[in-house]
Design a protein around this motif. Structure first.
Motif, mmCIF file in Angstrom:
data_model
loop_
_atom_site.group_PDB
_atom_site.id
_atom_site.type_symbol
_atom_site.label_atom_id
_atom_site.label_comp_id
_atom_site.label_asym_id
_atom_site.label_seq_id
_atom_site.Cartn_x
_atom_site.Cartn_y
_atom_site.Cartn_z
ATOM 1 N N ARG A 3 3.634 0.418 -8.929
ATOM 2 C CA ARG A 3 4.762 -0.108 -10.034
ATOM 3 C C ARG A 3 6.166 -0.425 -9.563
ATOM 4 O O ARG A 3 6.631 -1.094 -10.297
ATOM 5 C CB ARG A 3 4.571 1.010 -11.089
ATOM 6 N N PHE A 4 6.340 0.364 -8.510
ATOM 7 C CA PHE A 4 7.859 -0.212 -8.062
ATOM 8 C C PHE A 4 7.896 -0.328 -6.691
ATOM 9 O O PHE A 4 8.119 0.303 -5.657
ATOM 10 C CB PHE A 4 8.482 1.345 -8.087
ATOM 11 N N PRO A 5 7.504 -1.892 -6.437
ATOM 12 C CA PRO A 5 7.142 -2.031 -5.045
ATOM 13 C C PRO A 5 8.478 -2.173 -4.302
ATOM 14 O O PRO A 5 8.692 -2.016 -2.926
ATOM 15 C CB PRO A 5 6.474 -3.557 -5.314
ATOM 16 N N GLY A 6 9.571 -2.523 -4.827
ATOM 17 C CA GLY A 6 11.047 -2.636 -3.921
ATOM 18 C C GLY A 6 11.819 -1.332 -3.823
ATOM 19 O O GLY A 6 12.800 -1.335 -3.261
ATOM 20 N N CYS A 34 6.490 11.167 -1.574
ATOM 21 C CA CYS A 34 5.674 9.945 -1.511
ATOM 22 C C CYS A 34 6.208 9.206 -0.199
ATOM 23 O O CYS A 34 5.693 8.193 0.089
ATOM 24 C CB CYS A 34 5.770 9.010 -2.527
ATOM 25 N N ALA A 35 7.293 9.809 0.471
ATOM 26 C CA ALA A 35 7.667 8.923 1.684
ATOM 27 C C ALA A 35 7.210 9.138 2.952
ATOM 28 O O ALA A 35 6.524 10.456 3.018
ATOM 29 C CB ALA A 35 9.302 9.324 1.561
ATOM 30 N N ALA A 36 7.101 8.281 3.713
ATOM 31 C CA ALA A 36 6.538 8.619 5.088
ATOM 32 C C ALA A 36 7.457 9.272 5.912
ATOM 33 O O ALA A 36 8.740 9.527 5.355
ATOM 34 C CB ALA A 36 6.179 7.145 5.801
ATOM 35 N N ALA A 37 7.289 9.688 7.237
ATOM 36 C CA ALA A 37 8.304 10.056 7.997
ATOM 37 C C ALA A 37 9.516 9.581 8.201
ATOM 38 O O ALA A 37 10.626 10.234 8.162
ATOM 39 C CB ALA A 37 7.557 10.499 9.437
ATOM 40 N N ASP A 38 9.694 8.383 8.166
ATOM 41 C CA ASP A 38 10.978 7.526 8.071
ATOM 42 C C ASP A 38 11.991 7.790 6.921
ATOM 43 O O ASP A 38 13.000 7.612 7.058
ATOM 44 C CB ASP A 38 11.030 6.148 8.493
ATOM 45 N N GLY A 39 11.459 8.224 5.926
ATOM 46 C CA GLY A 39 12.001 8.318 4.497
ATOM 47 C C GLY A 39 12.206 7.062 3.679
ATOM 48 O O GLY A 39 12.743 7.480 2.606
ATOM 49 N N ARG A 40 11.898 5.890 4.052
ATOM 50 C CA ARG A 40 12.365 4.714 3.727
ATOM 51 C C ARG A 40 11.106 4.169 3.175
ATOM 52 O O ARG A 40 11.061 2.866 2.385
ATOM 53 C CB ARG A 40 12.999 4.011 4.408
ATOM 54 N N SER A 41 9.850 4.162 3.847
ATOM 55 C CA SER A 41 8.546 3.513 3.430
ATOM 56 C C SER A 41 7.451 4.578 2.777
ATOM 57 O O SER A 41 7.656 5.788 2.920
ATOM 58 C CB SER A 41 7.951 2.944 4.673
ATOM 59 N N TRP A 42 6.826 3.960 1.924
ATOM 60 C CA TRP A 42 5.623 4.861 1.242
ATOM 61 C C TRP A 42 4.603 5.178 2.119
ATOM 62 O O TRP A 42 4.129 4.658 3.252
ATOM 63 C CB TRP A 42 5.117 3.849 0.252
ATOM 64 N N ALA A 43 4.347 6.538 1.972
ATOM 65 C CA ALA A 43 3.447 7.124 2.784
ATOM 66 C C ALA A 43 1.847 6.769 2.382
ATOM 67 O O ALA A 43 1.671 6.162 1.587
ATOM 68 C CB ALA A 43 3.318 8.656 2.770
#
Length: 69
Positions: free
Chosen positions: A50-53, A60-69
Motif C-alpha cells: 500500500r505504501f511502496p515509497g 516492519c523495518a529490516a536491520a538497516d531501518g530503511r528497507s521493509w523486512a
C-alpha cells in the motif's frame, strides 16, 4: 468480555493494515507489534504494498531501518 476486547483490537489492527492513510499511526504500530509473527509479517507485507515509497514503520523495518523486512 475477553472475546469482545480481542475482536475490537483485531478489527482496529486490521483497519490499520488495510485502510490507514499512513503507515505511521502510533496505535496501529503498537498493535502490529503485539500480533503473532505470521500476522505481523502479513500486516507488514500488506502495508509495503500500500505504501511502496514510504519508510517502513517500527516493527516492519529490516536491520538497516530503511528497507521493509
Amino acid at each position: 468480555m475477553l472475546i469482545g476486547v480481542t475482536v475490537m483490537v483485531g478489527m482496529r489492527w486490521h483497519r490499520y493494515v488495510t485502510q490507514s492513510d499512513t503507515p505511521y499511526d502510533e496505535v496501529g504500530i503498537t498493535l502490529n507489534g503485539y500480533m503473532p509473527g505470521p500476522l505481523r509479517s502479513w500486516g507488514c507485507h500488506k502495508m509495503q504494498e500500500r505504501f511502496p515509497g514510504a519508510l517502513p514503520p517500527y516493527g516492519c523495518a529490516a536491520a538497516d531501518g530503511r528497507s521493509w523486512a
